[in-house]
Enzyme design. Sequence first.
Site, PDB file in Angstrom:
ATOM      1  N   ILE A 148       0.953  -1.293   0.313  1.00 26.24           N
ATOM      2  CA  ILE A 148       0.076  -0.127  -0.122  1.00 26.24           C
ATOM      3  C   ILE A 148       0.884   0.897  -0.227  1.00 26.24           C
ATOM      4  CG2 ILE A 148      -1.781  -1.201   1.222  1.00 26.24           C
ATOM      5  CD1 ILE A 148      -1.381   0.656   3.700  1.00 26.24           C
ATOM      6  N   GLU A 149       2.274   0.538   0.369  1.00 30.67           N
ATOM      7  CA  GLU A 149       3.192   2.080   0.584  1.00 30.67           C
ATOM      8  C   GLU A 149       3.928   2.528  -1.029  1.00 30.67           C
ATOM      9  OE1 GLU A 149       3.796   4.500   2.562  1.00 30.67           O
ATOM     10  OE2 GLU A 149       3.098   3.492   4.663  1.00 30.67           O
ATOM     11  N   SER A 150       4.010   1.685  -1.945  1.00 33.15           N
ATOM     12  CA  SER A 150       4.652   1.665  -3.302  1.00 33.15           C
ATOM     13  C   SER A 150       3.698   1.234  -3.976  1.00 33.15           C
ATOM     14  CB  SER A 150       5.899   1.617  -2.517  1.00 33.15           C
ATOM     15  OG  SER A 150       6.066  -0.011  -2.085  1.00 33.15           O
ATOM     16  N   TYR A 255      -5.463   4.713   5.427  1.00 29.77           N
ATOM     17  CA  TYR A 255      -4.262   3.576   5.698  1.00 29.77           C
ATOM     18  C   TYR A 255      -4.539   2.118   6.119  1.00 29.77           C
ATOM     19  CZ  TYR A 255       0.714   2.870   6.234  1.00 29.77           C
ATOM     20  OH  TYR A 255       2.089   2.382   5.717  1.00 29.77           O
TER      21      TYR A 255
END
Length: 549
Positions: A148-150, A255
């Site tokens: 989910i970050e990158s 998030y």
Amino acid sequence: MKRYFIMALLAVAALPGIAKTTKNSNVLNLKSSITDSAIVYPESFEADTQKLLESWFIKNYTATDTRYATEPDSEVSDEEMMKRLAALPTVIEMPYNQIVRSYIDRYTKKSRSQVAAILGLSLYYMPIFEQALEEQGLPLELKYLPVIESGLDPNAVSKHGATGLWQMMLGTAKGLGLEVNSLVDERRDPYVASERAAAYLKDLYSAYGDWSLAIAAYNCGPGNVNKAIRRAGGDAKDHDFWSIYNYLSPETRGYVPMFIAANYVMTYYPDHNISPVLPVKPLVMDTVQVSQRVHFNQISKVLDIPVDELRILNPQFRADVIPGSVESPYTLILPSQQIHAYLMSENEIHNFEPDKYGKRESVDPGEVPADAMLAVEDISVWPEDQGDSDMAFVASQGKPSVVIHKVVAGESLASIATRYSVTPEEIKKSNNLRRNAVRVGQQLRITTTTPQEVMTSTVAAVTGKTTAPVKSAKSTAKSTAKTTKKSSAPITHKIRNGESLSTIAKKYGVTISAIKQANGMKSDALRAGKTLKIPPKTTSAKKSKRRRR
């Protein structure tokens, strides 16, 4: 009266006991009943999916079918999805609600191609993440945070500057001891960044005692989570992500739900007709320590490894350069079968085109060959109406020569290129120009093969003025007497270190007083770099010279 009533209500609402009661009565239902009609999807959802699918790793290490594109998503009820989440073997709580469902649908319906690409990349990256988490004793489901970050892109950079698989800000990275400079960015290093991210997550969990809050703090920072807890009121230790949801920024609100959705889709993707990804090459890698500076091209040429593969495996080296030294070696990742080849060929690798890829540690100024490049004042003889010389030229038939051209009023890059029989692009490349604009007085370095005679006629054609033939510095002194008989045009001379009026006068066969008079000089002092006008050699000067003999 109304004002005092509102103030009283606010005061009552702020009492800890009442706030705590309200929160406790909601916290049991929030995880399953919370809704949000204004969901903001994080940046990673906007990843360039086509770029992921066409990446070198996906095309060379994995094979996919097109089921994700040809078959639609299967419909799954809320009850079934809730059961699947509950069945995940995780320590971190995975509650189901409308917000989590929206993120799952986003993955399985609108981002199917992105999921296919991430599944392919996960074959390589997940073992790295698991090892780092295992060393810190952390839940292995945290391995999906980089999803989910990158989107598992080690070179991903957010609009805020967060970089790498774990999307670390520069300040956070340096605080964790990561190296970041022009050549190396360890935020992009899958191994090192994963180790530091795992240690950071462990510290966050120690601070909050709740994984949902620790995960939220990883995204937006502990300060923002603490502020949301204070705004929510009550006892801080009783809060979790869902109880402070409405006090967080819109992007951070998504998030934790997105983290839950990533765990779901990376486990249940076959049930949603998303293509399975199969490795077509072995994914066994090994490492070697590099204690000398080396360029990827050197490794690529000697070992026959594509540069793109080296970049995928070693994304931390930003300029394709490993700045290794004996004091500070760096780790190079290679396919395991290439490690032995590297060790056996290390000398050959470092000796491959060393002048091209090596770094000069010291440079001594050298002499410029007379036939390569001479200064304007040293070589040019121009009619008096030309004023300050605007170019220098030394050329022999068919031999490339370097010209230093000084731009004068009315000239353009195109006209200068025509003068020297080159293209504007060649001039721009030689002088690192980005635009076609040139300014008066600017000096341009030009490489040309135009002979002297052609050059002279070109100048006349372009400027409309007839110029005397251009002569080299070596022949200037010998031809001075002949030149002065035919023309009274002054010769210009650029003063070098160590020269005196006496040596210059002797060189051109004139008197010191004549040079001083021509230049309005009161003393014999000279300054290196200054240009002197050399007057024509006169008959009286010759007679006086003969008398002295």
